[in-house]
Scaffold this motif. Structure first.
Motif, PDB file in Angstrom:
ATOM      1  N   GLN A 135       1.107  -1.185   0.045  1.00  0.00           N
ATOM      2  CA  GLN A 135      -0.109  -0.014   0.190  1.00  0.00           C
ATOM      3  C   GLN A 135       0.780   1.187   0.035  1.00  0.00           C
ATOM      4  O   GLN A 135       0.592   2.384  -0.743  1.00  0.00           O
ATOM      5  N   ARG A 136       1.873   1.261   0.940  1.00  0.00           N
ATOM      6  CA  ARG A 136       2.791   2.389   0.925  1.00  0.00           C
ATOM      7  C   ARG A 136       3.474   2.758  -0.561  1.00  0.00           C
ATOM      8  O   ARG A 136       3.626   3.626  -0.968  1.00  0.00           O
ATOM      9  N   LEU A 137       3.914   1.642  -0.860  1.00  0.00           N
ATOM     10  CA  LEU A 137       4.642   1.628  -2.241  1.00  0.00           C
ATOM     11  C   LEU A 137       3.835   1.948  -3.231  1.00  0.00           C
ATOM     12  O   LEU A 137       4.178   2.921  -4.370  1.00  0.00           O
ATOM     13  N   PHE A 138       2.411   1.698  -3.307  1.00  0.00           N
ATOM     14  CA  PHE A 138       1.478   1.961  -4.259  1.00  0.00           C
ATOM     15  C   PHE A 138       1.228   3.527  -4.161  1.00  0.00           C
ATOM     16  O   PHE A 138       0.820   4.174  -5.361  1.00  0.00           O
ATOM     17  N   LEU A 139       1.030   4.168  -3.005  1.00  0.00           N
ATOM     18  CA  LEU A 139       0.976   5.462  -2.961  1.00  0.00           C
ATOM     19  C   LEU A 139       2.095   6.369  -2.535  1.00  0.00           C
ATOM     20  O   LEU A 139       1.770   7.401  -2.180  1.00  0.00           O
ATOM     21  N   LEU A 140       3.280   6.000  -3.029  1.00  0.00           N
ATOM     22  CA  LEU A 140       4.389   6.811  -2.674  1.00  0.00           C
ATOM     23  C   LEU A 140       4.336   7.944  -3.674  1.00  0.00           C
ATOM     24  O   LEU A 140       4.933   9.105  -3.323  1.00  0.00           O
ATOM     25  N   ASP A 141       4.008   7.899  -5.035  1.00  0.00           N
ATOM     26  CA  ASP A 141       3.949   9.095  -5.632  1.00  0.00           C
ATOM     27  C   ASP A 141       2.916   9.990  -5.299  1.00  0.00           C
ATOM     28  O   ASP A 141       2.983  11.087  -5.813  1.00  0.00           O
ATOM     29  N   ALA A 142       2.031   9.546  -4.207  1.00  0.00           N
ATOM     30  CA  ALA A 142       1.102  10.561  -3.791  1.00  0.00           C
ATOM     31  C   ALA A 142       1.042  10.641  -2.391  1.00  0.00           C
ATOM     32  O   ALA A 142       0.134  10.953  -1.609  1.00  0.00           O
ATOM     33  N   TRP A 143       2.257  10.730  -1.788  1.00  0.00           N
ATOM     34  CA  TRP A 143       2.378  10.678  -0.325  1.00  0.00           C
ATOM     35  C   TRP A 143       1.770  11.713   0.352  1.00  0.00           C
ATOM     36  O   TRP A 143       1.417  11.627   1.357  1.00  0.00           O
ATOM     37  N   ARG A 144       1.918  12.899  -0.550  1.00  0.00           N
ATOM     38  CA  ARG A 144       1.349  14.070   0.485  1.00  0.00           C
ATOM     39  C   ARG A 144      -0.252  14.077   0.578  1.00  0.00           C
ATOM     40  O   ARG A 144      -0.805  14.608   1.346  1.00  0.00           O
ATOM     41  N   GLU A 145      -0.743  13.157  -0.096  1.00  0.00           N
ATOM     42  CA  GLU A 145      -2.298  12.817  -0.060  1.00  0.00           C
ATOM     43  C   GLU A 145      -2.698  11.721   1.011  1.00  0.00           C
ATOM     44  O   GLU A 145      -3.918  11.443   1.155  1.00  0.00           O
ATOM     45  N   THR A 146      -1.869  11.281   1.678  1.00  0.00           N
ATOM     46  CA  THR A 146      -2.044  10.351   2.735  1.00  0.00           C
ATOM     47  C   THR A 146      -1.522  10.506   4.096  1.00  0.00           C
ATOM     48  O   THR A 146      -0.560  11.331   4.090  1.00  0.00           O
ATOM     49  N   LYS A 147      -1.836   9.583   5.135  1.00  0.00           N
ATOM     50  CA  LYS A 147      -1.323   9.719   6.448  1.00  0.00           C
ATOM     51  C   LYS A 147      -0.308   8.667   6.705  1.00  0.00           C
ATOM     52  O   LYS A 147      -0.070   8.380   7.982  1.00  0.00           O
ATOM     53  N   LEU A 148      -0.279   7.906   5.427  1.00  0.00           N
ATOM     54  CA  LEU A 148       0.737   6.629   5.607  1.00  0.00           C
ATOM     55  C   LEU A 148       2.059   6.789   5.967  1.00  0.00           C
ATOM     56  O   LEU A 148       2.860   5.978   6.322  1.00  0.00           O
ATOM     57  N   PHE A 149       2.813   7.978   5.745  1.00  0.00           N
ATOM     58  CA  PHE A 149       4.061   8.109   6.072  1.00  0.00           C
ATOM     59  C   PHE A 149       4.420   9.039   7.202  1.00  0.00           C
ATOM     60  O   PHE A 149       3.428   9.972   7.316  1.00  0.00           O
ATOM     61  N   THR A 150       5.279   8.817   7.994  1.00  0.00           N
ATOM     62  CA  THR A 150       5.619   9.700   9.267  1.00  0.00           C
ATOM     63  C   THR A 150       6.186  10.857   8.850  1.00  0.00           C
ATOM     64  O   THR A 150       6.373  11.367   7.562  1.00  0.00           O
ATOM     65  N   GLN A 151       6.175  11.991   9.703  1.00  0.00           N
ATOM     66  CA  GLN A 151       6.759  13.332   9.419  1.00  0.00           C
ATOM     67  C   GLN A 151       8.182  13.403   9.195  1.00  0.00           C
ATOM     68  O   GLN A 151       8.460  13.842   8.152  1.00  0.00           O
ATOM     69  N   LYS A 152       8.927  12.334   9.347  1.00  0.00           N
ATOM     70  CA  LYS A 152      10.409  12.210   9.116  1.00  0.00           C
ATOM     71  C   LYS A 152      10.263  11.771   7.588  1.00  0.00           C
ATOM     72  O   LYS A 152      11.211  12.504   6.728  1.00  0.00           O
TER      73      LYS A 152
END
Length: 145
Positions: free
Chosen positions: A67-84
């Motif tokens: 899921q995180r890899l599929f959405l990596l190019d839209a990381w700004r649109e998700t809450k899947l990634f930490t602040q770091k």
């Protein structure tokens, strides 16, 4: 697509220079999962199929979710990634797309908030390394494994 040149065979010294940068990054303490996100995101921006294929597989072997890899190019649109991770991804995008626009103070300072100076140095070098590998693979038309 047929590979144009095998850099490792044609000029082993040039290839070893790139591997030297990878050895530095491996010893730097940079989180390996974070490095895979850097490599994958820069490769997406650069359109390097060989590197996207390699680094998404490597990331998944290390436990990264599809899921995180599929959405990596839209990381700004998700809450899947930490602040770091978000700060590092923003820096990755800015450095990868640097032509005509410098890395903003805002992006740099956000990375600096989430990383130690040593981590920041390693992240910058990691971004430099993957952009170099992307350019080599794209120019030489490296086929998928």
């Amino acid at each position: 697509m047929e590979q144009r040149l095998d850099l490792a065979k044609t000029d082993p010294e040039a290839y070893q220079a790139m591997l030297g940068l990878e050895k530095y990054i491996a010893k730097s303490g940079l989180d390996k999962s974070l490095y895979e996100l850097i490599k994958t995101r820069a490769s997406q921006i650069n359109g390097c199929a060989y590197c996207i294929n390699m680094h998404t597989r490597d990331a998944m072997k290390m436990g990264e979710t599809a899921q995180r890899l599929f959405l990596l190019d839209a990381w700004r649109e998700t809450k899947l990634f930490t602040q770091k991770e978000r700060a590092v991804l923003a820096l990755t995008e800015a450095m990868t797309s640097i032509a005509g626009k410098p890395v903003s103070d805002e992006i740099y300072m956000e990375a600096k908030v989430h990383l130690t100076e040593k981590e920041l140095a390693a992240v910058i070098m990691a971004i430099v390394a993957i952009n170099g590998w992307n350019r080599i693979a794209i120019t030489l038309e490296k086929p998928l494994d």
